[in-house]
Design an enzyme around this catalytic site. Structure first.
Site, PDB file in Angstrom:
ATOM      1  N   ARG A  91       0.821  -1.214   0.000  1.00  0.00           N
ATOM      2  CA  ARG A  91       0.000   0.000   0.000  1.00  0.00           C
ATOM      3  C   ARG A  91       0.863   1.275   0.000  1.00  0.00           C
ATOM      4  O   ARG A  91       0.514   2.261   0.639  1.00  0.00           O
ATOM      5  CB  ARG A  91      -0.945   0.033   1.207  1.00  0.00           C
ATOM      6  CG  ARG A  91      -2.069  -0.974   1.141  1.00  0.00           C
ATOM      7  CD  ARG A  91      -3.211  -0.451   0.271  1.00  0.00           C
ATOM      8  NE  ARG A  91      -4.288  -1.402   0.187  1.00  0.00           N
ATOM      9  CZ  ARG A  91      -5.409  -1.341   0.905  1.00  0.00           C
ATOM     10  NH1 ARG A  91      -5.602  -0.359   1.748  1.00  0.00           N
ATOM     11  NH2 ARG A  91      -6.325  -2.249   0.747  1.00  0.00           N
ATOM     12  N   ARG A 124      -3.664   6.822   0.720  1.00  0.00           N
ATOM     13  CA  ARG A 124      -4.165   8.044   1.359  1.00  0.00           C
ATOM     14  C   ARG A 124      -3.208   8.719   2.315  1.00  0.00           C
ATOM     15  O   ARG A 124      -3.401   9.883   2.658  1.00  0.00           O
ATOM     16  CB  ARG A 124      -5.472   7.724   2.102  1.00  0.00           C
ATOM     17  CG  ARG A 124      -6.635   7.589   1.155  1.00  0.00           C
ATOM     18  CD  ARG A 124      -7.855   7.108   1.882  1.00  0.00           C
ATOM     19  NE  ARG A 124      -7.555   5.828   2.507  1.00  0.00           N
ATOM     20  CZ  ARG A 124      -8.472   4.938   2.871  1.00  0.00           C
ATOM     21  NH1 ARG A 124      -9.738   5.213   2.704  1.00  0.00           N
ATOM     22  NH2 ARG A 124      -8.122   3.791   3.417  1.00  0.00           N
ATOM     23  N   ARG A 134      -7.787  12.038  -5.262  1.00  0.00           N
ATOM     24  CA  ARG A 134      -9.047  11.414  -4.819  1.00  0.00           C
ATOM     25  C   ARG A 134     -10.160  12.423  -4.577  1.00  0.00           C
ATOM     26  O   ARG A 134     -11.323  12.048  -4.479  1.00  0.00           O
ATOM     27  CB  ARG A 134      -8.795  10.560  -3.573  1.00  0.00           C
ATOM     28  CG  ARG A 134      -8.133   9.246  -3.873  1.00  0.00           C
ATOM     29  CD  ARG A 134      -9.095   8.197  -4.441  1.00  0.00           C
ATOM     30  NE  ARG A 134      -9.859   7.562  -3.373  1.00  0.00           N
ATOM     31  CZ  ARG A 134     -11.148   7.771  -3.139  1.00  0.00           C
ATOM     32  NH1 ARG A 134     -11.836   8.603  -3.880  1.00  0.00           N
ATOM     33  NH2 ARG A 134     -11.761   7.156  -2.146  1.00  0.00           N
ATOM     34  N   ASP A 145      -6.283  -2.934  -7.517  1.00  0.00           N
ATOM     35  CA  ASP A 145      -6.838  -3.516  -6.302  1.00  0.00           C
ATOM     36  C   ASP A 145      -7.144  -4.973  -6.604  1.00  0.00           C
ATOM     37  O   ASP A 145      -7.244  -5.370  -7.763  1.00  0.00           O
ATOM     38  CB  ASP A 145      -8.102  -2.768  -5.867  1.00  0.00           C
ATOM     39  CG  ASP A 145      -8.500  -3.133  -4.438  1.00  0.00           C
ATOM     40  OD1 ASP A 145      -7.941  -2.548  -3.497  1.00  0.00           O
ATOM     41  OD2 ASP A 145      -9.338  -4.037  -4.269  1.00  0.00           O
ATOM     42  N   TYR A 172     -14.442 -12.181  -0.088  1.00  0.00           N
ATOM     43  CA  TYR A 172     -15.158 -10.972  -0.525  1.00  0.00           C
ATOM     44  C   TYR A 172     -16.374 -11.316  -1.373  1.00  0.00           C
ATOM     45  O   TYR A 172     -17.433 -10.711  -1.245  1.00  0.00           O
ATOM     46  CB  TYR A 172     -14.226 -10.040  -1.300  1.00  0.00           C
ATOM     47  CG  TYR A 172     -13.347  -9.222  -0.401  1.00  0.00           C
ATOM     48  CD1 TYR A 172     -13.868  -8.146   0.322  1.00  0.00           C
ATOM     49  CD2 TYR A 172     -12.009  -9.512  -0.244  1.00  0.00           C
ATOM     50  CE1 TYR A 172     -13.073  -7.390   1.164  1.00  0.00           C
ATOM     51  CE2 TYR A 172     -11.199  -8.771   0.596  1.00  0.00           C
ATOM     52  CZ  TYR A 172     -11.743  -7.707   1.303  1.00  0.00           C
ATOM     53  OH  TYR A 172     -10.953  -6.971   2.144  1.00  0.00           O
TER      54      TYR A 172
END
Ligand code: CP3
Length: 344
Positions: free
Chosen positions: A23, A27, A36, A72, A147
């Protein structure tokens, strides 16, 4: 091209420990947050030029030894017929999750060269500008199945594991489909230009070792075998796997990811000398004062000594509120301290 990351994947001598961070784009960086404000995460992923821009943000900001393509694990499920959204504040949501055997029969078996062509294109474009190796990746079949069945994040994976126990035939059918797709996706990323491939089995630690062996490992192994046909080194990553590292190794991979819940010397002893280890720093240690952080990093590097097979990384992804200056300090310190330790 700086190759110490690829050299370490092959257990060749390096001038300093290679470091990259799961990652590493995201952010915690103001450059990312700025993009974003205008674009959703799926917009960034599905527009190859923007995916390359985000891939390059941490590479331009820090002295990293590898890039990871900005993508992703979940868009791969869209081509199977599942609807994916990212909801602000809660994370991923699939509004038509798999709930019964009939849902598995209905799943499409897409060619990733078409269904996720945008990521393959981004890989090819990123290679044209990068001076460090590029990592391609996929979710592992078990983590993707979680998921697909839960429809989003979950604490105990009760729906996914219930399906596994109650309808093992349906479970195995789902895992067959996922492992074929994942293997093909990893192989296609290598064709597009990825130089190392990582399989993310983030939630596999939810399984007992016996269940892992029966319900998950054969499918990770199948995907890894296909990925290996590309000739690229494969990194096999999971978390909460301290109790089943020999099985993770049996699943395959040149490099095995370890989290921070195990002493790295113990991990080396359990895994044996013939695989490379990646990881081990608790991502929350990046919130510690820099002197404390350096102390923890030193401990890991000292334990690995002159072991030829170690890649510095976190035990799991960087968190969104990580202090950005601590990331820079970490990367600098790993290089500086490990090049001294190795006599350079
Ligand atoms: O490492 C990198 O820099 C490459 C990019 C990357 C992302 N996701 C971008 C992303 C990678 C390697 C992933 C993998 C991924 N995605 C995993 C496996 C690794 C892990 O962390 O366990 C998983 C389980 C996912 C699923 C996922 N994606 C979740 C649960 C979330 C929401 C939680 C969160 O952190 O917001 C995402 C969104 C996501 N994927 C973000 C990023 C940068 C945050 C996006 C944003 O809101 O801007």
């Amino acid at each position: 091209m700086r190759t110490r990351f690829i050299d370490a994947c092959h257990r060749k001598p390096v001038d300093a420990r290679p470091i990259w961070l799961m990652r590493q784009a995201g952010r915690y960086m103001s450059e990312y947050r700025k993009l974003r404000e205008t674009y959703g995460i799926l917009d960034l992923i599905k527009t190859p030029e923007m995916a390359v821009e985000v891939t390059m943000q941490p590479i331009n900001a820090f002295d990293l030894d590898a890039a990871i393509i900005f993508a992703d694990i979940l868009p791969l499920l869209e081509g199977m017929g599942l609807n994916l959204e990212f909801i602000k504040g809660t994370g991923p949501l699939i509004d038509n999750p798999i709930r019964q055997a009939a849902d598995i029969d209905k799943l499409h078996e897409p060619d990733p060269r078409e269904s996720v062509a945008y990521t393959l294109k981004a890989i090819t474009l990123a290679r044209q500008v990068l001076k460090v190796p590029l990592i391609g990746f996929s979710g592992a079949p078990f983590t993707l199945a979680c998921y697909a069945i839960e429809g989003g994040a979950s604490r105990n994976f009760t729906r996914a594991k219930s399906l596994m126990y109650e309808q093992p035939k349906a479970w195995h059918q789902l895992m067959e489909k996922l492992s074929t797709l994942v293997g093909e996706y990893l192989f296609a990323q290598a064709e597009a230009g990825a130089q190392v491939l990582q399989l993310f089995d983030s939630w596999v630690g939810a399984l007992s070792p016996d269940d892992y062996r029966e319900y998950a490992m054969p499918y990770s192994a199948k995907a890894i075998r296909r990925a290996k046909e590309s000739g690229c080194p494969v990194i096999h990553f999971g978390t909460n796997t301290s109790g089943m590292l020999p099985l993770i190794k049996e699943g395959g991979g040149d490099v095995i990811g370890v989290d921070w819940r195990i002493d790295i010397s113990d991990a080396r002893q359990i895994l044996g000398p013939d695989v490379v280890i990646q990881g081990n720093l608790d991502p929350v240690q990046l919130y510690a004062p820099v002197s404390v952080l350096k102390d923890r990093v030193k401990t890991i590097l000292d334990k690995m000594g002159d072991d030829p097979g170690y890649i510095f990384n976190l035990g799991h992804g960087l968190l969104p509120t990580t202090p950005v200056d601590h990331v820079a300090e970490l990367i600098h310190f790993v290089h500086e301290y490990s090049s001294k330790a190795q006599g350079h």
